[in-house]
Design a protein around this motif. Structure first.
Motif, mmCIF file in Angstrom:
data_model
loop_
_atom_site.group_PDB
_atom_site.id
_atom_site.type_symbol
_atom_site.label_atom_id
_atom_site.label_comp_id
_atom_site.label_asym_id
_atom_site.label_seq_id
_atom_site.Cartn_x
_atom_site.Cartn_y
_atom_site.Cartn_z
ATOM 1 N N ASP A 193 39.315 -6.495 55.826
ATOM 2 C CA ASP A 193 40.244 -6.153 54.740
ATOM 3 C C ASP A 193 39.952 -4.734 54.237
ATOM 4 O O ASP A 193 38.802 -4.373 53.974
ATOM 5 N N PHE A 194 41.000 -3.945 54.109
ATOM 6 C CA PHE A 194 40.897 -2.528 53.741
ATOM 7 C C PHE A 194 42.023 -2.259 52.747
ATOM 8 O O PHE A 194 43.124 -1.879 53.116
ATOM 9 N N LYS A 195 41.736 -2.470 51.459
ATOM 10 C CA LYS A 195 42.774 -2.407 50.428
ATOM 11 C C LYS A 195 42.406 -1.366 49.379
ATOM 12 O O LYS A 195 41.370 -1.462 48.730
ATOM 13 N N TRP A 196 43.293 -0.402 49.196
ATOM 14 C CA TRP A 196 43.059 0.695 48.262
ATOM 15 C C TRP A 196 43.239 0.237 46.820
ATOM 16 O O TRP A 196 44.138 -0.533 46.495
ATOM 17 N N ASP A 197 42.362 0.750 45.956
ATOM 18 C CA ASP A 197 42.507 0.567 44.518
ATOM 19 C C ASP A 197 43.011 1.864 43.899
ATOM 20 O O ASP A 197 42.445 2.937 44.147
ATOM 21 N N SER A 198 44.051 1.768 43.102
ATOM 22 C CA SER A 198 44.540 2.926 42.359
ATOM 23 C C SER A 198 43.746 3.020 41.054
ATOM 24 O O SER A 198 43.761 2.092 40.245
ATOM 25 N N HIS B 250 32.246 3.546 49.786
ATOM 26 C CA HIS B 250 33.619 3.667 49.292
ATOM 27 C C HIS B 250 34.208 4.973 49.812
ATOM 28 O O HIS B 250 33.548 6.014 49.803
ATOM 29 N N ILE B 251 35.447 4.913 50.234
ATOM 30 C CA ILE B 251 36.188 6.124 50.579
ATOM 31 C C ILE B 251 36.993 6.543 49.356
ATOM 32 O O ILE B 251 37.701 5.728 48.761
ATOM 33 N N TRP B 252 36.872 7.809 48.984
ATOM 34 C CA TRP B 252 37.600 8.355 47.840
ATOM 35 C C TRP B 252 38.673 9.314 48.323
ATOM 36 O O TRP B 252 38.437 10.140 49.210
ATOM 37 N N LEU B 253 39.856 9.190 47.731
ATOM 38 C CA LEU B 253 40.957 10.106 48.000
ATOM 39 C C LEU B 253 41.452 10.640 46.660
ATOM 40 O O LEU B 253 41.954 9.879 45.825
ATOM 41 N N VAL B 254 41.257 11.937 46.441
ATOM 42 C CA VAL B 254 41.653 12.580 45.181
ATOM 43 C C VAL B 254 42.814 13.525 45.480
ATOM 44 O O VAL B 254 42.714 14.380 46.368
ATOM 45 N N CYS B 255 43.897 13.368 44.737
ATOM 46 C CA CYS B 255 45.133 14.103 45.025
ATOM 47 C C CYS B 255 45.481 15.062 43.887
ATOM 48 O O CYS B 255 45.661 14.645 42.738
ATOM 49 N N ALA B 256 45.580 16.340 44.226
ATOM 50 C CA ALA B 256 46.104 17.318 43.280
ATOM 51 C C ALA B 256 47.627 17.240 43.301
ATOM 52 O O ALA B 256 48.231 16.774 44.257
ATOM 53 N N GLY B 257 48.243 17.710 42.247
ATOM 54 C CA GLY B 257 49.693 17.579 42.122
ATOM 55 C C GLY B 257 50.034 16.292 41.399
ATOM 56 O O GLY B 257 50.504 16.307 40.261
ATOM 57 N N SER B 258 49.760 15.169 42.027
ATOM 58 C CA SER B 258 49.990 13.871 41.375
ATOM 59 C C SER B 258 48.851 13.519 40.428
ATOM 60 O O SER B 258 49.050 12.770 39.469
ATOM 61 N N GLY B 259 47.646 14.028 40.700
ATOM 62 C CA GLY B 259 46.479 13.706 39.886
ATOM 63 C C GLY B 259 45.922 12.310 40.138
ATOM 64 O O GLY B 259 45.007 11.870 39.440
ATOM 65 N N LYS B 260 46.428 11.623 41.153
ATOM 66 C CA LYS B 260 46.005 10.259 41.411
ATOM 67 C C LYS B 260 44.658 10.201 42.130
ATOM 68 O O LYS B 260 44.338 11.046 42.965
ATOM 69 N N VAL B 261 43.881 9.168 41.789
ATOM 70 C CA VAL B 261 42.595 8.907 42.426
ATOM 71 C C VAL B 261 42.643 7.524 43.060
ATOM 72 O O VAL B 261 43.038 6.545 42.416
ATOM 73 N N TRP B 262 42.238 7.471 44.334
ATOM 74 C CA TRP B 262 42.240 6.217 45.070
ATOM 75 C C TRP B 262 40.831 5.944 45.605
ATOM 76 O O TRP B 262 40.098 6.870 45.938
ATOM 77 N N VAL C 166 38.644 2.930 48.233
ATOM 78 C CA VAL C 166 38.741 1.771 49.110
ATOM 79 C C VAL C 166 37.394 1.555 49.791
ATOM 80 O O VAL C 166 36.636 2.511 50.009
ATOM 81 N N ARG C 167 37.099 0.307 50.101
ATOM 82 C CA ARG C 167 35.944 -0.012 50.939
ATOM 83 C C ARG C 167 36.302 -1.190 51.820
ATOM 84 O O ARG C 167 36.705 -2.237 51.335
#
Length: 470
Positions: free
Chosen positions: A163-168, A446-458, A460-461
């Motif tokens: 299972d590989f489910k991203w958390d917002s 944990h894999i981290w995905l940080v997005c500029a523009g939207s400012g969203k942080v994701w 997942v593990r």
């Protein structure tokens, strides 16, 4: 130890006696007061497997038998516990487990009831036991003068391994306005280095949180290029700024690594060998711990084939030895330099044993052009277990048909070939309002995905990347 004389008739009528058939004459039998459980093993067990139909459109379930004899059970004789550190796979029916005990001096094993103190004789390899909770087994000496209680626990994974489910984790306004961003790990914190208004800014959040971010004021003064020279390895962050490299294990306290980076263009990454840098002359350099100057490394091909932008360095332990590291450098050429449809990748093995050999950096040339990693803007690559995972922005040149943050590309052979698969997926609509982004892995996988523009942080593990032996 006691010795008694028994007739055949009395032997046959006595419980808890293990003896072969005897002739009618009297025989000396030795009985022992001491006993213990010395081993516990499993045989064939049932596993439920969740799958899909052949066309992939519907969920399906099937059952299979797995041989569990290789799952080791530890015997803690001090605390009288029996348990497995390597959990049985997800889907095993823990309510119907068949096992076998070995005992000292022919001890007899009984199973205690879940509802009373009564016990029943346990038949090795035959009796099915409900191990959804720990069970108590009582082993009696064959003299019936001594007994010991053991708590037996059969551990089964409760999560599906893949299972590989991203958390917002929400929107961070500070990140939305950044024009460049990097993510690194320092101890129990994740750090975001970003370019905002021409200056490098640093923010931190606990790995367990990711929603509340605090702006840091490092003890050094990050220059405008520091954000793109931030890397991490083994939960230590490294930043190249002002011709020096600064390191931190917590994100708050920073110390000088001790090497001059004059003449260096980019800090690429870190390994147990040291810090890896790209020089202004186009060569790769290694700054070893304790050295004051980096050393040029040997390349098996021309520097013209090295990445010129979108630099990534991935490090993982080589399968052959814990004292061997596999290192891969990936990135892109500039559009002016090439119109190819693939990223460029170099590889090197570092050995740290007594008989270590020095290898050179080797350009990876795949014989399968359909499995090359596409050329994507802002390419991001991380090592995840024994795999490499890559994401990118919009495709360039011959890869122009690829949309930003469309797929996760997976390599199982150290960066030589790449494929998408059904496990590793990006969040739905993750690319909306994104101008740039960064991806990295922390010490807890944990894999981290940080997005500029939207400012969203994701975050997942993958479930099995969080499993540890107890």
């Amino acid at each position: 130890m006691k010795k008694m004389r028994w007739s055949l008739a009395l032997l046959c009528a006595t419980g808890f006696v293990f003896a072969s058939c005897l002739k009618e004459e009297s025989t000396d039998i030795t009985y022992y007061d001491d006993t213990a459980i010395t081993a516990f093993t499993l045989g064939s067990i049932d596993q439920r497997v969740d799958s899909t139909t052949k066309d992939g459109k519907k969920d399906s379930v099937y059952h299979r038998k797995i041989d569990a004899k290789n799952y080791v059970f530890h015997i803690d004789q001090i605390n009288k516990r029996v348990y497995n550190t390597d959990s049985l796979p997800y889907g095993v029916n823990e309510k119907k487990i068949v096992g076998s005990f070995s005992t000292k001096n022919g001890g007899v094993v009984t199973l205690k009831s879940l509802t009373s103190d009564s016990t029943t004789y346990f038949r090795n390899g035959q009796d099915s036991v409900d191990f959804s909770s720990a069970r108590t087994f009582v082993v009696y000496s064959n003299s019936q003068q001594y007994k010991q209680n053991y708590t037996v626990e059969v551990r089964v994974h409760k999560q599906k391994p893949n299972d590989f489910k991203w958390d917002s984790l929400g929107v961070v306004s500070h990140f939305a306005s950044m024009t460049g961003v990097r993510v690194v790990n320092a101890g129990s914190s994740v750090l975001v280095f970003g370019l905002n208004g021409g200056a490098t800014q640093v923010y931190a959040s606990p790995i367990a949180d990711g929603k509340a971010w605090t702006r840091l004021s490092p003890s050094f003064s990050p220059d405008a290029n520091a954000w793109q020279n931030a890397v991490s390895f083994n939960a230590t962050a490294y930043v190249m700024s002002g011709n020096r490299v600064w390191m931190s294990a917590d994100g708050s306290s920073w110390t000088d690594y001790g090497v001059s980076t004059s003449g260096m263009k980019r800090l690429l990454g870190a390994t147990n060998a040291g810090l890896h840098l790209l020089g202004n002359d186009g060569y790769l350099y290694l700054a070893k711990a304790g050295a004051t100057q980096p050393e040029r490394e040997t390349l098996a091909a021309s520097t013209a084939y090295l990445p010129q932008q979108d630099y990534n360095m991935a490090v993982w332990k080589h399968w052959a030895s814990d004292k061997t590291e596999q290192v891969v450098l990936l990135g892109n050429h500039t559009s002016a330099a090439t119109a190819g449809n693939a990223a460029t990748a170099w590889s090197k093995v570092y050995e740290y044993g007594q008989t270590s050999s020095t290898e050179q950096w080797t350009l990876l040339n795949s014989t399968q052009p359909d499995r090359l990693l596409p050329r994507m803007n802002n390419l991001q690559v991380v090592a995840y277990g024994q795999y490499l995972l890559a994401v990118g922005g919009a495709g360039m040149d011959a890869s122009a048909g690829i949309q930003a943050l469309q797929n996760i590309y997976v390599s199982a052979d150290g960066g030589l070939s790449w494929r998408t698969n059904a496990i590793y997926k990006l969040p739905t609509k993750v690319a909306e309002d994104v101008t740039t982004f960064a991806m990295n892995v922390d010490k807890d996988n944990h894999i981290w995905l940080v997005c500029a523009g939207s400012g969203k942080v994701w975050r997942v593990r993958k479930n099995n990347m969080g499993w540890t032996s107890k």
